[in-house]
Design a protein around this motif. Structure first.
Motif, PDB file in Angstrom:
ATOM      1  N   MET A   1       0.830  -1.200   0.000  1.00 46.37           N
ATOM      2  CA  MET A   1       0.000   0.000   0.000  1.00 46.37           C
ATOM      3  C   MET A   1       0.871   1.260   0.000  1.00 46.37           C
ATOM      4  O   MET A   1       0.606   2.224  -0.711  1.00 46.37           O
ATOM      5  CB  MET A   1      -0.894  -0.018   1.251  1.00 46.37           C
TER       6      MET A   1
ATOM      7  N   ASP B   1      -3.703   1.990  10.366  1.00 45.71           N
ATOM      8  CA  ASP B   1      -2.857   1.271   9.408  1.00 45.71           C
ATOM      9  C   ASP B   1      -2.119   2.225   8.477  1.00 45.71           C
ATOM     10  O   ASP B   1      -0.890   2.180   8.361  1.00 45.71           O
ATOM     11  CB  ASP B   1      -3.708   0.288   8.601  1.00 45.71           C
TER      12      ASP B   1
ATOM     13  N   VAL C   1      -7.020   4.722   6.221  1.00 42.10           N
ATOM     14  CA  VAL C   1      -7.053   3.400   5.598  1.00 42.10           C
ATOM     15  C   VAL C   1      -7.008   2.320   6.668  1.00 42.10           C
ATOM     16  O   VAL C   1      -6.108   2.301   7.509  1.00 42.10           O
ATOM     17  CB  VAL C   1      -5.869   3.211   4.626  1.00 42.10           C
TER      18      VAL C   1
ATOM     19  N   LEU D   1      -6.880  -1.801   7.017  1.00 41.61           N
ATOM     20  CA  LEU D   1      -6.527  -2.990   6.249  1.00 41.61           C
ATOM     21  C   LEU D   1      -6.866  -4.258   7.032  1.00 41.61           C
ATOM     22  O   LEU D   1      -6.590  -4.348   8.231  1.00 41.61           O
ATOM     23  CB  LEU D   1      -5.034  -3.004   5.918  1.00 41.61           C
TER      24      LEU D   1
ATOM     25  N   ARG E   1      -6.463  -8.556   6.538  1.00 36.01           N
ATOM     26  CA  ARG E   1      -5.832  -9.567   5.692  1.00 36.01           C
ATOM     27  C   ARG E   1      -6.859 -10.536   5.090  1.00 36.01           C
ATOM     28  O   ARG E   1      -6.678 -11.018   3.987  1.00 36.01           O
ATOM     29  CB  ARG E   1      -4.803 -10.360   6.502  1.00 36.01           C
TER      30      ARG E   1
ATOM     31  N   ILE F   1      -9.974  -1.870   3.197  1.00 38.35           N
ATOM     32  CA  ILE F   1      -9.498  -2.856   2.239  1.00 38.35           C
ATOM     33  C   ILE F   1      -9.465  -4.222   2.906  1.00 38.35           C
ATOM     34  O   ILE F   1      -8.876  -4.382   3.981  1.00 38.35           O
ATOM     35  CB  ILE F   1      -8.100  -2.478   1.712  1.00 38.35           C
TER      36      ILE F   1
END
Length: 432
Positions: A1, A35, A48, A50, A52, A123
């Protein structure tokens, strides 16, 4: 990223990662880590989160919490965070340099109001329905949250990550969210105008339409009343350099103003001029409508007739005309390779066939060492363009001489019309 911030949107600068330098109201350091924290070119923070795997059912609450915390940050706080982030990556910059780096990244003046409205990006590999339903509702309430799905594949010995924006889709943004944002505060309006102007600059740079050094003329339009336009004209009459700027293919600040030699974004310079004349802050100017191409000053690498087609066009209208055009010249090379000896075509027809414009086609031909048969491209009158340049400056032969040797008949300096390839035949070369 961090290495590929375009995943987060156009022109996002990563300010920090795994940020945890905040404290609760009682002074106890918070354990939560944000993050990624970014800053986009409109002057808005990007928060943002994130995950996994599949996102947690309350992931949107985490993102909202972080957005609330960073919405109170000021320029100094962000500069400090960016300095620490860069230091951790082996790059030593002092606080003033980091502060200036942030200011330079923003298109226009630094706006505390926009900082208070962070954009959130979540994300993950997948999202539960609870998250998607809640994010849709929050978006309709004018909270800006993107959901981006990430997939991972093994291709031979490499791992390839793919990112897909699953919400909001362009259709949702245009027909559902846009009306709500139009009704939002002045800060949202300013963001919308800056985003539009920013996108126009990216389109023009990506298309390669304007060569570096192209001259632009001031013509106030959007956001200026007739009385203000007259006041600006009077102000310009006292110093003609105020009415001109030169273009460079820099997405951040592509205009260099004739009056002070400093770089600006189109909107930033329009706002600067507006304030200088009216002594008040501009409200929602779309600066790309203020600058027209000066077709009386023809760049060296451009055909004058093709340049003249840009007369009266402002940056915004040019971007609208070229949206979707880029600098991938593969199709151009394929097309030129297919033009047979003894035939010729025009910059305009080539541009139409590949979905570009005659001006960037000519500019590319003058600088590309890989372009096949560039001498087979003439201007609309069937003549070698006065702006034609060999990419290899040591070449002394002429396009007309090569064409004549290939069998093209010339009447003076004009190639025979019967040797010109029709547009439909050109398009056939590309399978069109």
């Amino acid at each position: 990223m961090i290495d590929n911030p375009r995943i987060l949107g156009e022109s996002v600068l990563v300010i920090s990662a795994e940020f945890d330098r905040w404290t609760d109201t009682d002074g106890v350091p918070a354990r939560d880590r944000l993050d990624v924290l970014g800053l986009d070119a409109t002057g808005r923070l990007v928060v943002v989160e994130l995950k996994r795997g599949t996102a947690d059912r309350d992931v949107h609450l985490q993102a909202i919490t972080y957005a609330a915390l960073v919405s109170r940050f000021d320029l100094d706080t962000l500069a400090q965070a960016h300095r620490d982030f860069l230091a951790g990556r082996g790059q030593a910059l002092d606080l003033d340099a980091c502060r200036q780096l942030l200011l330079d990244h923003v298109d226009g003046d630094w706006s505390p109001e926009l900082l208070q409205r962070p954009r959130q990006v979540i994300i993950a590999a997948d999202f539960p329905k609870q998250v998607t339903h809640t994010v849709v509702w929050l978006s309709e309430m004018n909270l800006d949250i993107d959901l981006v799905q990430v997939g991972l594949w093994r291709v031979e010995r490499n791992l390839v990550a793919g990112f897909t924006k699953v919400y909001p889709t362009p259709e949702v943004e245009e027909f559902t969210l846009a009306p709500a944002r139009v009704e939002a505060k002045a800060a949202a309006k300013k963001l919308e105008e800056r985003s539009r102007a920013r996108n126009a600059v990216h389109v023009l740079v990506d298309a390669g339409l304007l060569p570096d050094g192209a001259r632009l003329l001031l013509t106030p339009r959007h956001g200026a009343t007739e009385a203000i336009r007259e006041a600006i004209a009077d102000w310009v009459s006292k110093d003609a350099s105020r009415a001109t700027a030169t273009w460079s293919n820099n997405t951040a600040k592509p205009l260099t103003w004739g009056a002070d030699g400093k770089p600006y974004s189109p909107t930033g310079l329009a706002e600067h001029i507006f304030t200088a004349v009216t002594a008040r802050e501009a409200d929602g100017i779309q600066g790309t409508t203020w600058w027209d191409v000066d077709t009386d000053h023809v760049p060296d690498s451009v055909d004058p007739d093709e340049w003249a087609t840009l007369a009266g066009a402002d940056l915004a209208s040019l971007a609208k005309r070229l949206r979707g055009t880029g600098k991938d010249w593969t199709s151009l090379h394929t097309l030129l390779e297919a033009v047979p000896p003894g035939r010729w075509t025009t910059y305009g027809d080539v541009a139409t066939a590949i979905g570009s414009h005659a001006v960037p086609v000519g500019t590319h031909l003058a600088t590309c060492h890989a372009c096949p048969n560039p001498w087979r491209v003439l201007n609309a009158a069937g003549r070698v363009s006065p702006g034609f340049r060999w990419a290899d400056p040591t070449r002394t032969d002429t396009p007309a001489g090569i064409l004549a040797a290939e069998g093209v008949r010339f009447d003076g300096d004009t190639a025979a019309r019967e040797a010109r390839l029709p547009l439909d035949e050109l398009q056939h070369f590309l399978g069109g």
